[in-house]
Design a protein around this motif. Sequence first.
Motif, PDB file in Angstrom:
ATOM      1  N   ALA A 276      -2.649 124.453  -3.331  1.00  0.00           N
ATOM      2  CA  ALA A 276      -2.444 123.438  -4.288  1.00  0.00           C
ATOM      3  C   ALA A 276      -1.399 122.107  -3.812  1.00  0.00           C
ATOM      4  N   LEU A 277      -0.438 122.515  -2.964  1.00  0.00           N
ATOM      5  CA  LEU A 277       0.574 121.912  -2.615  1.00  0.00           C
ATOM      6  C   LEU A 277       0.448 121.040  -1.276  1.00  0.00           C
ATOM      7  N   ASN A 278      -0.616 121.752  -0.483  1.00  0.00           N
ATOM      8  CA  ASN A 278      -0.878 121.433   0.970  1.00  0.00           C
ATOM      9  C   ASN A 278       0.618 121.782   1.745  1.00  0.00           C
ATOM     10  N   ILE A 279       1.088 122.695   1.552  1.00  0.00           N
ATOM     11  CA  ILE A 279       2.379 123.174   2.135  1.00  0.00           C
ATOM     12  C   ILE A 279       1.888 124.651   2.684  1.00  0.00           C
ATOM     13  N   HIS A 280       2.371 125.033   3.885  1.00  0.00           N
ATOM     14  CA  HIS A 280       2.121 126.350   4.433  1.00  0.00           C
ATOM     15  C   HIS A 280       2.808 127.500   3.518  1.00  0.00           C
ATOM     16  N   TRP A 281       1.982 128.575   3.369  1.00  0.00           N
ATOM     17  CA  TRP A 281       2.345 129.710   2.324  1.00  0.00           C
ATOM     18  C   TRP A 281       3.663 130.126   2.961  1.00  0.00           C
ATOM     19  N   PHE A 282       3.938 130.204   4.251  1.00  0.00           N
ATOM     20  CA  PHE A 282       5.305 130.843   4.733  1.00  0.00           C
ATOM     21  C   PHE A 282       6.495 129.898   4.311  1.00  0.00           C
TER      22      PHE A 282
END
Length: 321
Positions: A276-282
């Motif tokens: 949703a945010l286009n940010i890596h999950w880690f």
Amino acid sequence: MKNKHFALLYLASFLVLAKLSPFIITALVMGMYLSIIVDYVTRFLEVFIRKPKSLSRVLANVLIFLMIAYSAVNFFPVIIKEAQRVFSEIDRVRTGLENMEIPEWVSSIIGNISASFSEGALSLVNRIVGYVPSFITAAVLIVITSFIVSSLKKLVKENVSYLFPKDPKDGKRFLKTTYSEFERFVGGQVLVAIFVGVFVGVGAFIFRIPSAFFLGMLAFITDFVPYLGVIISAIPLLMLSFSVHGLYGLLIGTVILVAANQLEMWILAPRIQSSALNIHWFIILITILIFGDLFSFGGVLIALPFLVFLKNYWKHYVMGG
């Protein structure tokens, strides 16, 4: 680029207030969450209810607040009823063991465990009672904020020149982009909460734990509350499972809670929010852990809004996007 100092000032002010007044800031953020959740439910209902448009929003508000009220109204009666059963069962087991010929040291250990459990339960009740005034204030703020978010958005839109005096259009664009991504984040969190609620409810139903629907509903509602939400949903589940199945039920309830929590924490939340945010999950996971450590129970709630703001700030003002 002219507005970057103003944006940074607002972010720093928000973090300071979150540290100094966690209950108030967390309540305001939860009110925004609730408003966005109502918006998503409204859009879903509009597929079936075309006219009048206001009816969908009214029904969405009623539905969400009925869910919260249902969980709240059933929570304390279940806790009181099951607590009586749990303490009765503990007393029965302790009495039975006292009548048996067992080593004195074993009897002492059992007595200490029972006393510790009783003291822990009493301490928990006292802490909850101590927080009641803060909870009431927070609840009122959550409800008020959820109803006036639309008005606040309009107010900010009309007065953006005061927030970003050097370039109002640029400030408006930055705020709009950031809020839109925050909305997508909440939409992702709704999906995660639905999974947790269904998982807990179905798990309780399969293992014949009473009030499975209530437990699933409570797990869904409290999934939006950091740290404390897990405790709130765990207490009735463990009590109900223990009163029906004994120690075996306690193990089942623990497995259901741990499985739901771990799936959410390590798989669902990071990956759904990452998409949703286009940010890596880690990065999302580490941010949640750090903010939870820095800001306690409210930190998890404000971690991703902070990350959204920071990402857009970097892209908009540092990279010049």
